[in-house]
Design a protein around this motif. Structure first.
Motif, PDB file in Angstrom:
ATOM      1  N   MET A 135       0.828  -1.205   0.000  1.00 34.78           N
ATOM      2  CA  MET A 135       0.000   0.000   0.000  1.00 34.78           C
ATOM      3  C   MET A 135       0.867   1.261   0.000  1.00 34.78           C
ATOM      4  O   MET A 135       0.521   2.248  -0.665  1.00 34.78           O
ATOM      5  CB  MET A 135      -0.946  -0.005   1.193  1.00 34.78           C
ATOM      6  CG  MET A 135      -2.034  -1.051   1.090  1.00 34.78           C
ATOM      7  SD  MET A 135      -3.124  -1.094   2.535  1.00 34.78           S
ATOM      8  CE  MET A 135      -4.075   0.400   2.261  1.00 34.78           C
ATOM      9  N   THR A 136       1.975   1.220   0.688  1.00 37.81           N
ATOM     10  CA  THR A 136       2.881   2.370   0.727  1.00 37.81           C
ATOM     11  C   THR A 136       3.454   2.648  -0.659  1.00 37.81           C
ATOM     12  O   THR A 136       3.498   3.797  -1.105  1.00 37.81           O
ATOM     13  CB  THR A 136       4.006   2.140   1.756  1.00 37.81           C
ATOM     14  OG1 THR A 136       3.404   1.944   3.039  1.00 37.81           O
ATOM     15  CG2 THR A 136       4.954   3.310   1.808  1.00 37.81           C
TER      16      THR A 136
ATOM     17  N   ALA B 195       0.713   4.087  -2.702  1.00 35.51           N
ATOM     18  CA  ALA B 195       0.411   5.454  -2.262  1.00 35.51           C
ATOM     19  C   ALA B 195       1.419   6.459  -2.817  1.00 35.51           C
ATOM     20  O   ALA B 195       1.036   7.555  -3.253  1.00 35.51           O
ATOM     21  CB  ALA B 195       0.383   5.518  -0.732  1.00 35.51           C
TER      22      ALA B 195
ATOM     23  N   ALA C 155       0.631   6.868  -6.478  1.00 38.38           N
ATOM     24  CA  ALA C 155      -0.641   7.580  -6.623  1.00 38.38           C
ATOM     25  C   ALA C 155      -0.450   9.077  -6.393  1.00 38.38           C
ATOM     26  O   ALA C 155      -1.022   9.908  -7.109  1.00 38.38           O
ATOM     27  CB  ALA C 155      -1.674   7.011  -5.645  1.00 38.38           C
ATOM     28  N   GLU C 156       0.371   9.411  -5.423  1.00 38.09           N
ATOM     29  CA  GLU C 156       0.667  10.822  -5.138  1.00 38.09           C
ATOM     30  C   GLU C 156       1.376  11.458  -6.324  1.00 38.09           C
ATOM     31  O   GLU C 156       1.044  12.568  -6.727  1.00 38.09           O
ATOM     32  CB  GLU C 156       1.569  10.881  -3.917  1.00 38.09           C
ATOM     33  CG  GLU C 156       1.256  11.742  -2.739  1.00 38.09           C
ATOM     34  CD  GLU C 156       0.036  12.610  -2.696  1.00 38.09           C
ATOM     35  OE1 GLU C 156       0.216  13.840  -2.702  1.00 38.09           O
ATOM     36  OE2 GLU C 156      -1.078  12.119  -2.617  1.00 38.09           O
TER      37      GLU C 156
ATOM     38  N   HIS D 117      -5.713   8.856  -6.881  1.00 40.36           N
ATOM     39  CA  HIS D 117      -5.724   8.077  -5.653  1.00 40.36           C
ATOM     40  C   HIS D 117      -6.783   6.980  -5.684  1.00 40.36           C
ATOM     41  O   HIS D 117      -7.928   7.241  -6.056  1.00 40.36           O
ATOM     42  CB  HIS D 117      -5.938   9.018  -4.463  1.00 40.36           C
ATOM     43  CG  HIS D 117      -4.909  10.105  -4.443  1.00 40.36           C
ATOM     44  ND1 HIS D 117      -5.113  11.323  -5.087  1.00 40.36           N
ATOM     45  CD2 HIS D 117      -3.667  10.149  -3.930  1.00 40.36           C
ATOM     46  CE1 HIS D 117      -4.023  12.065  -4.937  1.00 40.36           C
ATOM     47  NE2 HIS D 117      -3.135  11.378  -4.243  1.00 40.36           N
TER      48      HIS D 117
ATOM     49  N   TRP E 237      -9.552   2.294  -1.460  1.00 38.76           N
ATOM     50  CA  TRP E 237      -9.071   1.003  -0.996  1.00 38.76           C
ATOM     51  C   TRP E 237      -9.464   0.712   0.426  1.00 38.76           C
ATOM     52  O   TRP E 237      -9.859   1.602   1.178  1.00 38.76           O
ATOM     53  CB  TRP E 237      -7.598   0.825  -1.226  1.00 38.76           C
ATOM     54  CG  TRP E 237      -6.654   1.861  -0.653  1.00 38.76           C
ATOM     55  CD1 TRP E 237      -6.924   2.858   0.225  1.00 38.76           C
ATOM     56  CD2 TRP E 237      -5.267   1.972  -0.950  1.00 38.76           C
ATOM     57  NE1 TRP E 237      -5.794   3.581   0.486  1.00 38.76           N
ATOM     58  CE2 TRP E 237      -4.766   3.051  -0.218  1.00 38.76           C
ATOM     59  CE3 TRP E 237      -4.399   1.247  -1.753  1.00 38.76           C
ATOM     60  CZ2 TRP E 237      -3.432   3.431  -0.278  1.00 38.76           C
ATOM     61  CZ3 TRP E 237      -3.075   1.631  -1.807  1.00 38.76           C
ATOM     62  CH2 TRP E 237      -2.605   2.716  -1.080  1.00 38.76           C
TER      63      TRP E 237
ATOM     64  N   ASN F 117      -8.308  -2.119   3.677  1.00 33.95           N
ATOM     65  CA  ASN F 117      -7.318  -3.090   4.132  1.00 33.95           C
ATOM     66  C   ASN F 117      -7.729  -3.693   5.460  1.00 33.95           C
ATOM     67  O   ASN F 117      -8.080  -2.977   6.397  1.00 33.95           O
ATOM     68  CB  ASN F 117      -5.952  -2.393   4.282  1.00 33.95           C
ATOM     69  CG  ASN F 117      -4.953  -3.196   5.080  1.00 33.95           C
ATOM     70  OD1 ASN F 117      -4.549  -2.763   6.155  1.00 33.95           O
ATOM     71  ND2 ASN F 117      -4.556  -4.335   4.588  1.00 33.95           N
TER      72      ASN F 117
END
Length: 106
Positions: A53-54, A57, A60-61, A66, A69, A71
């Motif tokens: 996810m990091t 992310a 996406a940034e 974005h 999602w 989790n």
């Protein structure tokens, strides 16, 4: 990417057909109730899921695009849609392809 760039434009009918075939082959599904795609990822641990996810992310940034999602422990559910366009666009495809590569490298 700036709002309104060529990457945010709608897919042509031909592009859409081809990319959806490719995305479905890698496990993405079209959502019937919205013009969006969805995929669920399962990892061995929360740490792997969070690391994934990091990575997503950060990308996406960079793209200013974005995901939606959710989790829980080792499971990550992702929906991609271009809210500013009201449906699936080239940005979603590009991010989905990145997400698949990121998941494969975990």
């Amino acid at each position: 990417m700036p709002f309104g760039s060529s990457q945010s434009h709608w897919l042509t009918t031909e592009e859409r057909s081809q990319v959806l075939l490719d995305l479905k082959a890698s496990g993405w599904a079209e959502l019937g109730e919205r013009d969006a795609i969805y995929k669920e990822f399962n990892f061995k641990s929360f740490n792997q899921a969070f690391g994934f996810m990091t990575r997503v992310a950060l990308q996406a940034e960079k793209m200013n695009h974005h995901p939606e999602w959710f989790n829980v422990y080792s499971k990550v559910q992702i929906t991609l849609i271009s809210h500013d366009c009201g449906g699936l666009t080239k940005r979603d495809v590009k991010l989905a392809q990145f997400i698949d590569r990121a998941a494969a490298s975990v």
